[in-house]
Structures are given as C-alpha cells and as structure tokens.
Design a protein around this motif. Structure first.
Motif, PDB file in Angstrom:
ATOM      1  N   UNK A 140       0.837  -1.202   0.000  1.00 25.64           N
ATOM      2  CA  UNK A 140       0.000   0.000   0.000  1.00 25.64           C
ATOM      3  C   UNK A 140       0.870   1.249   0.000  1.00 25.64           C
ATOM      4  N   UNK A 141       1.896   1.275   0.845  1.00 22.16           N
ATOM      5  CA  UNK A 141       2.799   2.431   0.876  1.00 22.16           C
ATOM      6  C   UNK A 141       3.546   2.585  -0.444  1.00 22.16           C
ATOM      7  N   UNK A 142       3.912   1.465  -1.055  1.00 16.97           N
ATOM      8  CA  UNK A 142       4.597   1.512  -2.344  1.00 16.97           C
ATOM      9  C   UNK A 142       3.706   2.140  -3.403  1.00 16.97           C
ATOM     10  N   UNK A 143       2.419   1.808  -3.390  1.00 19.39           N
ATOM     11  CA  UNK A 143       1.515   2.418  -4.362  1.00 19.39           C
ATOM     12  C   UNK A 143       1.257   3.890  -4.047  1.00 19.39           C
ATOM     13  N   UNK A 144       1.463   4.310  -2.803  1.00 22.90           N
ATOM     14  CA  UNK A 144       1.350   5.728  -2.461  1.00 22.90           C
ATOM     15  C   UNK A 144       2.412   6.539  -3.199  1.00 22.90           C
ATOM     16  N   UNK A 145       3.558   5.934  -3.474  1.00 18.15           N
ATOM     17  CA  UNK A 145       4.618   6.625  -4.210  1.00 18.15           C
ATOM     18  C   UNK A 145       4.172   6.986  -5.618  1.00 18.15           C
ATOM     19  N   UNK A 146       3.186   6.251  -6.169  1.00 18.98           N
ATOM     20  CA  UNK A 146       2.719   6.529  -7.530  1.00 18.98           C
ATOM     21  C   UNK A 146       2.005   7.875  -7.618  1.00 18.98           C
ATOM     22  N   UNK A 147       1.245   8.219  -6.609  1.00 19.64           N
ATOM     23  CA  UNK A 147       0.383   9.392  -6.684  1.00 19.64           C
ATOM     24  C   UNK A 147       0.895  10.590  -5.877  1.00 19.64           C
ATOM     25  N   UNK A 148       1.584  10.339  -4.799  1.00 19.46           N
ATOM     26  CA  UNK A 148       1.934  11.425  -3.891  1.00 19.46           C
ATOM     27  C   UNK A 148       3.311  12.028  -4.176  1.00 19.46           C
ATOM     28  N   UNK A 149       4.179  11.274  -4.774  1.00 18.69           N
ATOM     29  CA  UNK A 149       5.537  11.717  -5.096  1.00 18.69           C
ATOM     30  C   UNK A 149       6.332  12.143  -3.872  1.00 18.69           C
ATOM     31  N   UNK A 150       6.013  11.561  -2.735  1.00 19.10           N
ATOM     32  CA  UNK A 150       6.781  11.798  -1.509  1.00 19.10           C
ATOM     33  C   UNK A 150       7.620  10.559  -1.244  1.00 19.10           C
ATOM     34  N   UNK A 151       8.403  10.185  -2.215  1.00 15.71           N
ATOM     35  CA  UNK A 151       9.151   8.928  -2.148  1.00 15.71           C
ATOM     36  C   UNK A 151      10.100   8.917  -0.958  1.00 15.71           C
ATOM     37  N   UNK A 152      10.730  10.033  -0.650  1.00 15.85           N
ATOM     38  CA  UNK A 152      11.669  10.073   0.472  1.00 15.85           C
ATOM     39  C   UNK A 152      10.992   9.785   1.802  1.00 15.85           C
ATOM     40  N   UNK A 153       9.701  10.059   1.890  1.00 12.75           N
ATOM     41  CA  UNK A 153       8.959   9.736   3.103  1.00 12.75           C
ATOM     42  C   UNK A 153       8.566   8.269   3.138  1.00 12.75           C
ATOM     43  N   UNK A 154       8.128   7.723   2.008  1.00 17.49           N
ATOM     44  CA  UNK A 154       7.584   6.368   1.983  1.00 17.49           C
ATOM     45  C   UNK A 154       8.650   5.277   1.950  1.00 17.49           C
TER      46      UNK A 154
END
Length: 185
Positions: A140-154
């Motif tokens: 779920x967190x990995x898919x959050x990287x697709x939309x939020x672009x807060x990769x450094x957080x996730x």
C-alpha cells in the motif's frame, strides 16, 4: 445513519459474532503460548526454542499486554480477524491505486478477503498471516509513491515493513529483495 456506515457496522458485528464460533483445528495456540512467555519476561532462543524469526511473537506479546486477562483468547481472535479485514482493505486499495482498477463493490471484496483468510489461516495469531499483513502495508505504501511523489517519506517505511515481514517467517525473506528491486526500478 449513512448506508456505508451501516454496512461497516454489520461487517464488524459479523466478525465479532463469528469470532466466538467454531472449532480451531490448527495448532494455533502455540503462538499465543510463546507470546505469553514473552509477556512473562522470557525471550525466544534464550529461554525457549522457537522455529523461526520472532517478530510475530513480539507483536502478539505487545497486544496481549494491553488486553485484559479475562477473555484474552476471544480478543486475540477478533483482533486477528480484523487484521485479515485490514489486510484485504490495503491490498484492494493498493491495487486500485497502483493499477487504476475500479472495483464496483469494494466492501464485498473486503468481506470476501476476510472470508478466504479465515478459511485458509488459523483463527489465532500465525506468522504467515502477520507476514501477509506487513506485506500489504508495504505494498500500500509503495503504491502511495505513484500518486503522492513523496518517495523520500515512503521508502524508509516500506523498508521498515519489509524487514518486519522477513522477521515473521523464513519464507518471506524474498519479499525484502522484491521490494528493493521494484523500488529501485
């Protein structure tokens, strides 16, 4: 009351009702037994033998410490089933987000995920079901990287949960490497 809230309330009520029913044909009490030993101050590998990585034991020991002593097996079963439901929710939301799929009846999908989990896994804490829960969180967190672009957080959180996955069961060691590879791509 909103119809969605009524469905959610009925879903939780059915989980609580079915948690009191049935016979457990698995040897699932041993995770609870080992976790209780940790609550009593013992440690795996030092005070007792355990077959795998101990993350599941420590998770359920932490949960057991916060529960009342009376009715603990029932509470653990309900919590485990709610974890199954939460896991189904995370997988579905992650798939919807990551693959842009629209699921017509998501509540039914969550319920089916719960039903299949209950049928194929023990009713009480189990390393495989805990590993799948942590994998669902990481996915779920990995898919959050697709939309939020807060990769450094996730990315650190994804790494944390994939390490925890590897610490629940030996068969999940590969999950850590899979997430490293797909995150690097």
């Amino acid at each position: 009351m909103d119809f969605r809230k009524v469905k959610l309330l009925l879903l939780f009520a059915s989980v609580i009702f079915w948690a009191t029913q049935g016979l457990d044909l698995w040897d699932s009490g041993y995770i609870v037994g080992y976790s209780w030993r940790i609550v009593q101050g013992e440690l795996p590998y030092r005070d007792f033998y355990y077959k795998g990585p101990p993350a599941t034991l420590f998770l359920w020991a932490w949960i057991m410490q916060s529960l009342p002593l009376v009715g603990q097996f029932l509470y653990l079963k309900i919590i485990n089933w709610l974890f199954f439901l939460f896991q189904s929710f995370l997988w579905m939301k992650g798939i919807q987000r990551g693959l842009d799929w629209k699921v017509p009846y998501p509540a039914m999908t969550y319920l089916l995920g719960l039903i299949f989990s209950v049928q194929f896994f023990p009713m009480y804490p189990w390393p495989t079901s805990d590993g799948l829960l942590y994998t669902a969180i990481a996915f779920y967190l990995w898919t959050m990287c697709f939309k939020k672009y807060r990769i450094n957080f996730y990315i650190p959180w994804i790494g944390f949960f994939t390490i925890i996955v590897a610490l629940t069961n030996q068969s999940f060691y590969c999950i850590l490497f899979v997430f490293i590879i797909i995150t690097a791509l």
